[in-house]
Design an enzyme around this catalytic site. Structure first.
Site, PDB file in Angstrom:
ATOM      1  N   ASN A   1       9.966  77.709  63.434  1.00  0.00           N
ATOM      2  CA  ASN A   1      10.746  78.649  64.246  1.00  0.00           C
ATOM      3  C   ASN A   1      11.348  79.782  63.430  1.00  0.00           C
ATOM      4  O   ASN A   1      12.046  80.640  63.977  1.00  0.00           O
ATOM      5  CB  ASN A   1      11.841  77.900  65.039  1.00  0.00           C
TER       6      ASN A   1
ATOM      7  N   HIS B   1      23.318  69.747  67.562  1.00  0.00           N
ATOM      8  CA  HIS B   1      22.257  70.709  67.280  1.00  0.00           C
ATOM      9  C   HIS B   1      21.295  70.806  68.462  1.00  0.00           C
ATOM     10  O   HIS B   1      20.301  70.083  68.509  1.00  0.00           O
ATOM     11  CB  HIS B   1      21.508  70.280  66.023  1.00  0.00           C
TER      12      HIS B   1
ATOM     13  N   HIS C   1      18.644  61.801  28.148  1.00  0.00           N
ATOM     14  CA  HIS C   1      17.947  60.610  28.619  1.00  0.00           C
ATOM     15  C   HIS C   1      18.819  59.355  28.596  1.00  0.00           C
ATOM     16  O   HIS C   1      18.381  58.305  29.048  1.00  0.00           O
ATOM     17  CB  HIS C   1      16.685  60.382  27.782  1.00  0.00           C
TER      18      HIS C   1
ATOM     19  N   GLU D   1      10.141  61.255  41.097  1.00  0.00           N
ATOM     20  CA  GLU D   1      11.087  60.158  41.279  1.00  0.00           C
ATOM     21  C   GLU D   1      11.612  60.097  42.712  1.00  0.00           C
ATOM     22  O   GLU D   1      11.716  59.028  43.317  1.00  0.00           O
ATOM     23  CB  GLU D   1      12.258  60.296  40.298  1.00  0.00           C
TER      24      GLU D   1
ATOM     25  N   HIS E   1      21.332  76.842  66.412  1.00  0.00           N
ATOM     26  CA  HIS E   1      20.911  75.722  65.562  1.00  0.00           C
ATOM     27  C   HIS E   1      21.889  74.555  65.607  1.00  0.00           C
ATOM     28  O   HIS E   1      21.482  73.429  65.887  1.00  0.00           O
ATOM     29  CB  HIS E   1      20.753  76.181  64.103  1.00  0.00           C
TER      30      HIS E   1
ATOM     31  N   ASP F   1      11.977  73.737  58.957  1.00  0.00           N
ATOM     32  CA  ASP F   1      11.837  74.580  57.773  1.00  0.00           C
ATOM     33  C   ASP F   1      12.586  73.995  56.581  1.00  0.00           C
ATOM     34  O   ASP F   1      12.143  74.103  55.440  1.00  0.00           O
ATOM     35  CB  ASP F   1      12.377  75.990  58.065  1.00  0.00           C
TER      36      ASP F   1
ATOM     37  N   LEU G   1      17.667  66.353  54.391  1.00  0.00           N
ATOM     38  CA  LEU G   1      16.403  67.015  54.704  1.00  0.00           C
ATOM     39  C   LEU G   1      15.281  66.678  53.721  1.00  0.00           C
ATOM     40  O   LEU G   1      15.500  66.483  52.537  1.00  0.00           O
ATOM     41  CB  LEU G   1      16.614  68.519  54.803  1.00  0.00           C
TER      42      LEU G   1
END
Lengths: 657, 657
Positions: free
Chosen positions: B187, B30, B468, B406, B261, B157, B121
């Site tokens: 960007n 990248h 649950h 969490e 990218h 981003d 990310l």
């Protein structure tokens, strides 16, 4: 019915009474939210919600999603009071007991009128985004006459604090889903206490920043609630209505505190609440006049439904609309013909590319397919050439740019599938199934046809390294009940797996696909993947070894078999694109494929735990029980032993040769 | 060094050249982000970042987290240029190749100076929140002399679009972590194209709404970058610096587009970029004057480090500070003594309660333990009586109210553990391990001691129902490499598992704990859980059956054994609180416990797939391969067959009796 506050108050109190009594009887549950949001719900049901309790599956009904699913008694009360067949008062009295459809959290498969299973916070709201997308998309295709409804959400502070909330409202704001309205139970209380303990956020400002309209009202003042909702309806953006409420409203000594969130009030407080509310009816009884007002809320929709029915009958699109809402695939199987031709060809392609080739065939044939990707369109190969984007300017598009929002995407897919009329599929890297895992689980629990295109399915993705290389993901997805995990080996199996995924109305599917090219291994056979596993290559002489492999490792298994056969060791290769479908086959088929008297060896570039089921503990499990590494794929397959050269000696050693 | 723009430009171009050349050589990677953020990084390194390349583990260094981990060449360039031992230029030339520490994404275990493994990310930013918490907490304890540093983040981003971003900045804003600064690579490009495809958000407004300071700068103008950072430093809130950049800056024909990218520029464009940048040095060479300017950035910190060293030597708290930063537990094991007394007592408690009892012993003894819960404090039993909240007003507290976040919690725990000086533990329901699963994976990959308290670990939670109730969670967590999953059976095992979790510096742990009460099954033995599994109860006569159980099902196994023994069928009960530790034992121990000649039966209220490893395929696997239901726990255990009455006949049938 007109909005008469003096009649609305007892209607709201009916919800409060049923909720506190049911929780008390169950000795567990959440009275706080239903009691707090009773007034808002009474206004919504009386004045706005489009529904017909005698036809819960009416395609053009408004969708109502209780995102704060722990407040399930709110929903059960509403369904019962407004005249749905179920829940009965007995069902409610048996709240949270074995056999009652009134489960602790609402389950879409137990009760009509429960649009989605909720409880895992934030996901109800995110599924509602999907419903609202489906509504606009179908409206674009079938017009206002057939599709013209709203999506309502009741959400709590928890729903708004969860990360998925950010993703969901980002999608909704960007797509300008103005027919979606979130009623936020703004009570400033969470389980641990005041929201001040954990947050300092200006929630309205955040929604404003994300393209939403926002408005605040007093959640206990019907006229103010009405003012706020009217403002929301008038705005073109999706709306957040902050309903200032008191949690457990009506319980004089406990309201407004976290004590009332998730525990019974106790008999004394229940009695005190009755007094406070002026509610004299015994538990699980609703006075006739109050019930009558509630039943009237269902009348409005009945007439609207009838008019809609007339329009449907008159529509040229009726058959197609009914087919799509029923979730039936079009008659005739033109895809099969196209795929059959591939057998005679020779495609060395990554299975993600094979998936794109399959989509080029399927997407034109199935107008209900709506695809997308969480910002990996070119990597997931999810977009066919002809697909146009679904955007705020054109909802007729069939491709969604979900952005970098895996969890939001998966939940939206669930919402679309629950709405009906659409078969959603969406892509990301398999490793990021971790990011949306609970939504995949909710696909399975809710029995919806959502199809996950998870590419880059092993160390075979190469240089991106261990953060991006799935190891445990394939096996761990297999552990989720009612989910088919497909890992096809080549272009033929990929097409078959797509067809199998589309054919399952009540089961979601994962397609685990390779980044790297794979040779075409099949040149004959019809839908062999349907049995989950099949003999791809038979031993030439006496069978000593059965290699079981999936996906990219089937190629490795074939090379291994060739080497063993060259040494006179008869070897079958079994390709197992779907463990779940194989487990459903009868014993004779399974035993024929995996006979007791052969050494069975699994080859899959992932966790070995679980493979003993098919190899036995005396077999071999070739896999990867550590994190990967960053290097070209070929180097990694060699390093981690996924080559015939590395596998053959292990098998020979086990055979004593 | 002073900020001289004419010297900064070549410094930034050195990053650009190394990045585009390394990606080109690797034929993958990248280049866009490193080239776009090169100017910002050069300013940060030259003027602000506190670091000493000769002492990467200096406790009071600033932490720099590359949350947009795909831009790893930015970080490798910075480390090399500023004078760290590694990466060498050879390492960089071997970017993304087997054996190079310059992996596709930065890995904290491969290179000093890489503070955290990033790539998934949003998580880098969320880990940075944990680092900033640890910094303020240790500052409160050890003072400005020893702990006084900043946490810097470079985020893209994608990091800001992910849901975890919302959770992370909510925590940071609430806790007023003003020493945290996020440099956003603004960007306007994602993989799929322009951010306009998927988002319409006003990101600065959202951060403003969440308690952050925000400022914008031209990310290619050093003086403007400096102005913005200075403003951020002056503000008490955490800061988002929106750096307007051009992705791939310097590649004349490709900059500003998504094409740059995640793919090499290609030889022609690399050559064109050299021309554009006026960069004449060959690949993997840096002119002496530029290198010298870069090396000077490391000098500043060396002096500051020396002064700090002097203060440390003079500090009364030196020994404790050094111990804590080294991650060593205090000498002496006072906890063991307290727990030994429990053997002589009889505690029928839920293991979540047993965990609280253990914490009441451990937390006072280990000042480095910092606990918390994602809004389930009373349910997870994570807070001891004496613990005070860690708040914006008092960072010395040792308990965090994480809110309903969490994923944000788990990532913050990783950040705290990576920072050092703190052992984080945090709670939620086991089912919501799905929400933070990839952060648990990153705990394991990064080899940090984060301890997850996951309660309500099976259908035994009862009425809350299938949303649950964990089914596949325990087994699926076992699939994650380098993660110990503990499921203790009673109060004694719970204490042992806590001690084992704390003792592992490089391995995170999950404690799966019951909601429901469990009898105390152990009254003797010392740390038997350390071997992962042990014989809890031996057959009275000839051993025919071995029952292997975990957690709440060990009680069921004991009742089953009793019934079988009453029928003259000799039965062992093996408790297996940690499958991973058992797998590490030698063969003789494993064979002694699970002998070939006995019928082996696993009993665990979850997925059966995987248990064949220990029962063999000829054994029995008693488990749950479907979703649960809403009802009291006892009813569910009966319904799903987790009773001696249901299990005994299956065993007898298998034995032919």
């Amino acid at each position: 019915m007109s909005l008469d506050p003096t009649r609305l108050a007892p209607m709201a109190n009916a919800i409060r009474a049923l909720s506190m009594d049911a929780v008390q009887a169950a000795k567990s549950g959440h009275p706080g939210m239903p009691m707090g949001m009773a007034d808002v719900a009474a206004v919504l049901w009386s004045k706005y919600l489009k529904f017909d309790p005698t036809a819960p599956d009416w395609a053009d009904r408004d969708r109502f999603v209780l995102s704060a699913g722990h407040g399930s008694m709110l929903l059960y009360s509403l369904l019962h009071l407004s005249g749905y067949d179920r829940p009965t008062m007995d069902d409610i009295a048996n709240f949270r007991q074995l056999g009652s459809p009134c489960a602790g959290h609402p389950e879409n498969f137990l009760l009509d009128g429960v649009e989605s299973t909720t409880g895992p916070l934030g996901q109800g709201l995110a599924m509602a985004v999907g419903m609202a997308i489906a509504e606009r998309h179908l409206n674009a295709e079938f017009g206002d006459d057939l599709v013209d409804h709203r999506t309502w959400v009741v959400a709590g502070d928890g729903c708004l604090m969860e990360g998925i909330n950010h993703e969901a409202i980002g999608i909704a704001g960007h797509l300008k889903l103005g027919r979606m309205i979130v009623l936020w139970d703004d009570n400033a209380i969470t389980i641990d206490g005041s929201t001040d303990l954990s947050t300092s956020e200006d929630i309205r400002a955040r929604y404003d920043a994300t393209g939403w309209h926002t408005v605040t009202c007093d959640g206990h003042d019907p006229e103010d609630i009405q003012r706020a909702i009217d403002e929301a309806l008038a705005d073109e953006r999706p709306s957040l209505v902050a309903c200032r409420t008191v949690i457990g409203k009506g319980a004089p000594n406990k309201e407004g505190s976290s004590a009332v969130h998730g525990a019974p009030l106790g008999p004394e407080e229940v009695a005190a609440a009755r007094e406070e509310l002026g509610w004299n009816a015994p538990a699980f009884e609703v006075p006739e006049d109050v019930l009558s007002d509630w039943r009237a809320t269902g009348e409005r929709g009945r007439a609207v439904h009838a008019e809609w029915g007339t329009r449907l009958e008159a529509s040229e699109r009726k058959a197609e609309f009914v087919r799509r809402m029923a979730g039936d695939l079009p008659a005739g199987d033109k895809a099969q013909q196209a795929f059959a031709e591939w057998l005679g060809q020779d495609h060395t392609v990554a299975t993600r590319k094979a998936s794109e080739m399959a989509l080029e065939v399927l997407v034109p044939l199935l107008p209900e397919m709506v695809g997308g990707s969480a910002d990996l369109t070119g990597s997931n190969n999810t977009k066919t050439k002809a697909m146009q984007a679904l955007t705020a300017d054109d909802y007729s598009g069939r491709y969604l740019y979900y952005g970098i929002r895996e969890f939001g995407m998966a939940a939206a897919m669930n919402g679309m599938a629950l709405h009906g009329g659409v078969i959603p599929y969406g892509g990301t890297f398999l490793i990021f199934s971790d990011y949306c895992r609970n939504a995949v689980r909710l696909s399975a629990l809710q029995q919806v046809r959502a199809i996950y295109v998870f590419t880059h399915d092993s160390i075979g993705l190469g240089e991106d390294g261990p953060t991006h290389q799935p190891v445990e993901q394939v096996m761990s997805l297999r552990l989720i009940p009612n989910l088919n995990v497909f890992r096809p080996a080549d272009v033929i199996e990929t097409a078959e797996c797509w067809q199998l995924a589309l054919a399952q109305k009540g089961t979601p599917s994962v397609l685990a696909l390779s980044r790297q090219n794979l040779p075409q291994l099949r040149h004959d056979g019809d839908m062999l993947s349907a049995k989950g596993a099949y003999r791809l290559r038979a031993a030439s002489g006496e069978r000593k070894v059965v290699l079981i492999a999936t996906g990219s490792e089937v190629e490795v298994a074939c090379a291994t078999a060739e080497a063993l056969e060259a040494d006179g060791i008869g070897t079958d290769v079994v390709s197992m694109p779907c463990m779940e479908l194989f487990a459903e086959q009868d014993e004779s088929y399974r035993n024929d494929l995996l006979p007791a008297d052969a050494l069975k060896v699994s080859i899959e570039a992932g966790s070995t735990l679980g493979w003993e089921r098919y190899t036995g503990t005396d077999g071999l499990q070739i896999g990867l029980d550590r994190f990967g590494a960053s290097a070209p794929a070929g180097d990694l397959f060699a390093k981690f032993g996924f080559t015939a050269e590395a596998i053959v000696p292990q098998i020979k050693a086990r055979l004593g040769r």
